[in-house]
Design an enzyme around this catalytic site. Structure first.
Site, mmCIF file in Angstrom:
data_model
loop_
_atom_site.group_PDB
_atom_site.id
_atom_site.type_symbol
_atom_site.label_atom_id
_atom_site.label_comp_id
_atom_site.label_asym_id
_atom_site.label_seq_id
_atom_site.Cartn_x
_atom_site.Cartn_y
_atom_site.Cartn_z
ATOM 1 N N SER A 143 0.885 -1.167 0.000
ATOM 2 C CA SER A 143 0.000 0.000 0.000
ATOM 3 C C SER A 143 0.923 1.217 0.000
ATOM 4 C CB SER A 143 -0.833 0.000 1.280
ATOM 5 O OG SER A 143 -1.405 1.274 1.511
ATOM 6 N N TYR A 156 -2.137 -2.331 10.324
ATOM 7 C CA TYR A 156 -2.167 -2.382 8.855
ATOM 8 C C TYR A 156 -0.887 -1.792 8.282
ATOM 9 C CZ TYR A 156 -3.970 -1.647 4.084
ATOM 10 O OH TYR A 156 -4.149 -1.647 2.714
ATOM 11 N N LYS A 160 2.084 -3.538 6.175
ATOM 12 C CA LYS A 160 2.403 -3.127 4.801
ATOM 13 C C LYS A 160 3.872 -2.692 4.670
ATOM 14 C CE LYS A 160 -1.646 -3.996 2.971
ATOM 15 N NZ LYS A 160 -1.794 -5.116 2.026
HETATM 16 P P1 NAI Z 1 -11.337 -6.096 -0.868
HETATM 17 O O1 NAI Z 1 -11.846 -6.180 0.530
HETATM 18 O O2 NAI Z 1 -12.295 -5.733 -1.932
HETATM 19 O O3 NAI Z 1 -10.606 -7.466 -1.269
HETATM 20 C C1 NAI Z 1 -9.779 -8.159 -0.348
HETATM 21 C C2 NAI Z 1 -10.063 -9.656 -0.463
HETATM 22 O O4 NAI Z 1 -9.253 -10.370 0.496
HETATM 23 C C3 NAI Z 1 -11.520 -10.001 -0.145
HETATM 24 O O5 NAI Z 1 -12.078 -10.787 -1.179
HETATM 25 C C4 NAI Z 1 -11.431 -10.772 1.158
HETATM 26 O O6 NAI Z 1 -12.471 -11.741 1.328
HETATM 27 C C5 NAI Z 1 -10.051 -11.419 1.040
HETATM 28 N N1 NAI Z 1 -9.505 -11.889 2.316
HETATM 29 C C6 NAI Z 1 -9.606 -11.300 3.547
HETATM 30 N N2 NAI Z 1 -9.038 -12.071 4.479
HETATM 31 C C7 NAI Z 1 -8.540 -13.167 3.839
HETATM 32 C C8 NAI Z 1 -7.840 -14.319 4.273
HETATM 33 N N3 NAI Z 1 -7.527 -14.526 5.564
HETATM 34 N N4 NAI Z 1 -7.475 -15.246 3.352
HETATM 35 C C9 NAI Z 1 -7.819 -15.080 2.041
HETATM 36 N N5 NAI Z 1 -8.497 -14.004 1.578
HETATM 37 C C10 NAI Z 1 -8.859 -13.055 2.467
HETATM 38 O O7 NAI Z 1 -10.133 -5.046 -0.820
HETATM 39 P P2 NAI Z 1 -9.031 -4.622 -1.933
HETATM 40 O O8 NAI Z 1 -8.886 -3.172 -1.827
HETATM 41 O O9 NAI Z 1 -9.312 -5.221 -3.234
HETATM 42 O O10 NAI Z 1 -7.725 -5.266 -1.287
HETATM 43 C C11 NAI Z 1 -6.698 -5.872 -2.070
HETATM 44 C C12 NAI Z 1 -5.345 -5.484 -1.515
HETATM 45 O O11 NAI Z 1 -5.086 -4.107 -1.812
HETATM 46 C C13 NAI Z 1 -5.212 -5.613 0.007
HETATM 47 O O12 NAI Z 1 -3.951 -6.182 0.307
HETATM 48 C C14 NAI Z 1 -5.280 -4.181 0.490
HETATM 49 O O13 NAI Z 1 -4.616 -4.007 1.713
HETATM 50 C C15 NAI Z 1 -4.576 -3.470 -0.653
HETATM 51 N N6 NAI Z 1 -4.813 -2.033 -0.726
HETATM 52 C C16 NAI Z 1 -6.076 -1.547 -0.982
HETATM 53 C C17 NAI Z 1 -6.280 -0.180 -1.055
HETATM 54 C C18 NAI Z 1 -7.642 0.406 -1.309
HETATM 55 O O14 NAI Z 1 -7.796 1.635 -1.186
HETATM 56 N N7 NAI Z 1 -8.630 -0.399 -1.682
HETATM 57 C C19 NAI Z 1 -5.163 0.783 -0.871
HETATM 58 C C20 NAI Z 1 -3.910 0.160 -0.625
HETATM 59 C C21 NAI Z 1 -3.751 -1.199 -0.557
#
Ligand code: NAI
Length: 248
Positions: A143, A156, A160
């Site tokens: 991130s 978090y 990261k």
């Molecule tokens: P999201 O919540 O839409 O997707 C994250 C996915 O990870 C979900 O499908 C969830 O069910 C899954 N997940 C959660 N715990 C889990 C586990 N123990 N094992 C397997 N899967 C699990 O969120 P997003 O934004 O698509 O997140 C993707 C990555 O991007 C994450 O690492 C997040 O930290 C990172 N990120 C997101 C940002 C944002 O603004 N959306 C900004 C910076 C980083």
């Protein structure tokens, strides 16, 4: 071409947001796509949608914070499609609160998914990626909070920062010993996904119930598809840094 038909992608957190958008890009390129996620219902819907796009898609219920669960993911993916060419360690959960008030269980939950999830992906998949000898690539999602921290996000942001260090070190390790395996570090800026609803996957049922229905507006944030496009470009060019968003 790495992102090409016949090749296989494994994407954790692939049932939603950035992971799902990347899975769609990989499926559209004709790849075999394995999405791993802890949320069964979302996984089923996402897998069915991916199967409509060209390519072969499989959903594997996985908790990336558990080594055995990631072992199972690797076994299922390899049995179905053979060698893995793209691994995206993308699963992540957000958590807010004052550093001293956050319960140790919650520190462990966030570190378990965001940091240990990436470690488990690396230790489980990279040895076989080196062994099969074909061009391969690992994308770890950190991130912009991997480079700088703010208030109310200590677990978090600590996780990261750790993912940034893990990924940089992995890059140098592979350059020295198996340069056919490339590495990218994805640092998204604010992206319109379900990250602000991360408590939906909290291990404690009471916390999940309390959080149900609470959402935060993410309109105006970047689309996950635009982030997935940056990932595809970086993997194709074998570029390390993938930074999205003006904030980054
Ligand atoms: P999201 O919540 O839409 O997707 C994250 C996915 O990870 C979900 O499908 C969830 O069910 C899954 N997940 C959660 N715990 C889990 C586990 N123990 N094992 C397997 N899967 C699990 O969120 P997003 O934004 O698509 O997140 C993707 C990555 O991007 C994450 O690492 C997040 O930290 C990172 N990120 C997101 C940002 C944002 O603004 N959306 C900004 C910076 C980083």
């Amino acid at each position: 071409m790495l992102l090409d038909s016949g090749h296989t992608a494994v994407i954790t957190g692939g049932a939603s947001g950035i992971g799902y958008a990347l899975a769609r890009r990989c499926a559209a390129a004709g790849m075999n796509v394995v999405i791993a996620d802890i949320e069964q219902a979302a996984l089923d819907v996402a897998t069915a949608e991916l199967q409509k796009v060209a390519g072969h898609a499989l959903g594997v219920m996985t908790d990336v914070s558990e080594q055995e669960s990631v072992d199972n993911l690797a076994a299922v993916a390899t049995n179905a499609f053979g060698p893995v060419h793209l691994l995206a360690n993308n699963a992540g959960v957000g958590y807010t609160g004052r550093a001293w008030r956050i319960k140790l269980e919650d520190w462990h939950w966030v570190m378990g998914v965001c940091f240990w999830g990436a470690v488990h992906g690396v230790t489980t998949f990279v040895p076989s990626m080196i062994e099969h000898g074909e061009e391969a690539h690992v994308v770890n999602t950190a991130s912009w909070h991997g480079f700088g921290a703010a208030a109310r996000g200590a677990p978090y942001q600590a996780a990261k920062h750790a993912v940034v260090a893990l990924t940089e070190s992995l890059h140098f390790d592979l350059q020295e010993s198996a340069p056919q395996v490339g590495v990218s570090l994805l640092c998204p800026g604010y992206t319109n996904t379900r990250i602000t609803e991360s408590l939906r996957n909290h291990p404690d049922e009471e916390v999940r119930a309390k959080a149900a229905g609470s959402t935060r507006s993410t309109s105006g944030w970047a689309t996950p598809e635009s982030v997935a496009d940056l990932v595809v470009a970086a993997v194709t060019e074998r570029r390390f840094f993938i930074l999205s968003g003006a904030d980054t």
